[in-house]
Design a protein around this motif. Sequence first.
Motif, mmCIF file in Angstrom:
data_model
loop_
_atom_site.group_PDB
_atom_site.id
_atom_site.type_symbol
_atom_site.label_atom_id
_atom_site.label_comp_id
_atom_site.label_asym_id
_atom_site.label_seq_id
_atom_site.Cartn_x
_atom_site.Cartn_y
_atom_site.Cartn_z
ATOM 1 N N LYS A 281 32.539 44.778 26.848
ATOM 2 C CA LYS A 281 33.604 44.273 25.980
ATOM 3 C C LYS A 281 33.153 43.217 24.968
ATOM 4 C CE LYS A 281 37.214 46.503 27.693
ATOM 5 N NZ LYS A 281 38.248 45.789 28.468
ATOM 6 N N ASP B 173 30.179 39.733 28.582
ATOM 7 C CA ASP B 173 31.393 40.066 29.353
ATOM 8 C C ASP B 173 31.893 38.919 30.216
ATOM 9 O OD1 ASP B 173 31.557 42.637 28.314
ATOM 10 O OD2 ASP B 173 30.252 43.477 29.846
ATOM 11 N N GLU C 93 41.677 37.727 25.819
ATOM 12 C CA GLU C 93 41.403 37.379 27.207
ATOM 13 C C GLU C 93 40.081 38.007 27.644
ATOM 14 O OE1 GLU C 93 42.740 35.422 29.263
ATOM 15 O OE2 GLU C 93 44.643 34.898 28.321
ATOM 16 N N ASP D 275 37.925 39.908 30.002
ATOM 17 C CA ASP D 275 38.116 40.880 31.080
ATOM 18 C C ASP D 275 36.811 41.011 31.860
ATOM 19 O OD1 ASP D 275 38.797 42.912 32.765
ATOM 20 O OD2 ASP D 275 38.826 44.487 31.230
ATOM 21 N N THR D 276 36.668 40.204 32.915
ATOM 22 C CA THR D 276 35.436 40.244 33.698
ATOM 23 C C THR D 276 35.373 41.447 34.634
ATOM 24 O OG1 THR D 276 36.455 38.781 35.336
ATOM 25 C CG2 THR D 276 35.141 37.746 33.607
ATOM 26 N N ASP D 277 36.513 42.122 34.830
ATOM 27 C CA ASP D 277 36.508 43.297 35.716
ATOM 28 C C ASP D 277 35.655 44.425 35.159
ATOM 29 O OD1 ASP D 277 38.182 42.003 37.472
ATOM 30 O OD2 ASP D 277 40.014 42.819 36.578
ATOM 31 N N CYS D 278 35.450 44.429 33.834
ATOM 32 C CA CYS D 278 34.684 45.508 33.209
ATOM 33 C C CYS D 278 33.178 45.305 33.328
ATOM 34 C CB CYS D 278 35.069 45.637 31.735
ATOM 35 S SG CYS D 278 34.438 44.279 30.708
#
Length: 644
Positions: free
Chosen positions: A160, A256, A396, A398-401
């Motif tokens: 991202k 990220d 925002e 997005d650390t989940d990616c």
Amino acid sequence: MSSEVNHHVSYKKNTYQATSTGKGRFPVINQLTKRQFKDNTILKVRQLLLHTKLFASLTMTAVGIVGFTVVVGFLPPVAFVTAAIAGGVFGGGYALLIVVTKNATRASVGKDKIFSVCGLKPDTEIEEMPIEAKEVQTLVIPNSKESFEWKKKLIENAEKRIILSGNYCGDKCFDEILDIIREKMETKPELKIVIISSPKFLKESSKKAVFNKSKIRYLEETYPDRFQFVKTGDHYMDSKQGLKKITNHTKALVVDGTHFILGGSGVEDKYAYLEGVGDQAEVRSTGSTGETPGTIAPGLGEGPIGTIPTNSEDGGGFFQSLFSSSGGGLLEFLLPRGFRDMDFLFTGEDAARELDLELLKLARIWEQYNSPGDDIWYKEEILDSRSVVSALIDEEIDTDCAVDAEVLFKGKKLVSGRCKLICSGPEMSDSPYGKTLLEEVEAAKDHIYIDHMYFHPTKELSDLLIRKVNDGVRLTIVTNGNESYSPKGHRMFGPRNRYAYAKIYARVNEENRDLIKVYEFGRGEHNLPKNTTLHKKVIVVDNKVIAGSSNLGYKSTVSSSDHEINFVLESDDAAEATIEVIKDDAFQLLRKAHSDKRGTVIYDDDDNPLSLPLSIKVEDPLKYYTFQYQLLALRHRKSAWLIG
């Protein structure tokens, strides 16, 4: 300052019309109210003052350098007389200008005010903002060549957002990075990228198959809402500490909001392809395409974006070639061909988010510096709200990616620790980094390792080191000297390194001098490491590592003239691993190298390196505690505001 507090810049609303951007995470300089600068004449006078003071300061710096050079017998006395006359003319002219304009500037220029032609305004007020140490997993990267491979790996796995601040980015290795970025932009439609770097070392040469500028231009024009290159040139600022030459000196990569790299290495061939252990030969031609001069930059296609005009080959005029970093210019003469450096790789969402926001704040500040100087005071909006920097601030994280650390670092042992960022810049009236060093050294119980390009401690730090050694703390120093085989630039700062450690050694109680070990990087045999500088910026105090982009010199420890990002890492395992790398800087054996016709580095007797360590132990530091070295150190001090 406690171990949990860091210095950051806060701009008071009664001075600026400061705007909280995005989710209100940090203030950003936006604009001044018109009421504060009704009289444009005052602005013009202040601009004239700054430029004149800059000219006078540069001249007086030259006078000081020439004068001390004459004293030690390197130049004839007529050189000093000429320089002194020039200095008197410009210095006197500046003093006269101050008298003439005193009334006009009394209201806006004071001893405790900061003002600049570009960006920062009078009455800047600095506040402390607390930052807590964050839990991280760390990998100590022993050299910049390995670090470059990790940087590529992080970028290749980004999903991202990528923010890269290279201080200096350029040459073939930067083409590699830009090629990876282009491929990522084509396959990851949500990916946004910001690169923060000086344009000084960007290359454009079809003969050498280097196309930095064209590739940047292609990315900017093809992905204007997703890719941004923020230029960070040199600017000058007047402050209560005197004149500051400011630049972005940070070296950081965050991906990220999860993984990041900090340290001393930029994105340039002398970092990316070399370990600084005697492997300096012709840098391998990675990515070379064999294109003929004046044709198409590889992968860019036909048309104005991809076309390289033949007359842009390696220059653009005498002055450009003179100060070029390639093609035999003045910088090429002064700068080393190789660097010995190291970095640190981290994974940890909280610390990575902190660094992500700090780099975006840095990019916003340099967006403002890059705004037109005369218009900056009255623009309704000096920052482009549509920039990629603004988009990332508003977005925002997005650390989940992010790619899982176990996958990314498979086979590597990361160690646990707590990391605190130390961010600083010319907006500050003192140095957070300098304060941090004093606090951490004050707490030393057993050992201190200093592995730095410069060894120019402040008087406070020198006195503290002396006291600590007298209390039984072991001190090991690895730094650069100044020998015939050293890079030309060492002639300026090397003697001061020597005088500084000699002075500490001389002032320590004689019975405690065995606790001090000093090593100078490089040696004369075989001229290896050839034209290489120890570029490290690492200190270990017991179980803490203090490292990053700052040198142990005036601009970092006193004036805070440059934007810097450092860290304090508390970890027994990381400190031990870092000490092992420092020992390598002193004791690792040299390797002799050459290159074949393809430019590939080949080691002679790779399994049987030369029986010579990288550094020479200074058996008698007192030999540099002389009046001559004191004068040479003073010569450097005269120019420290300019070169560090």
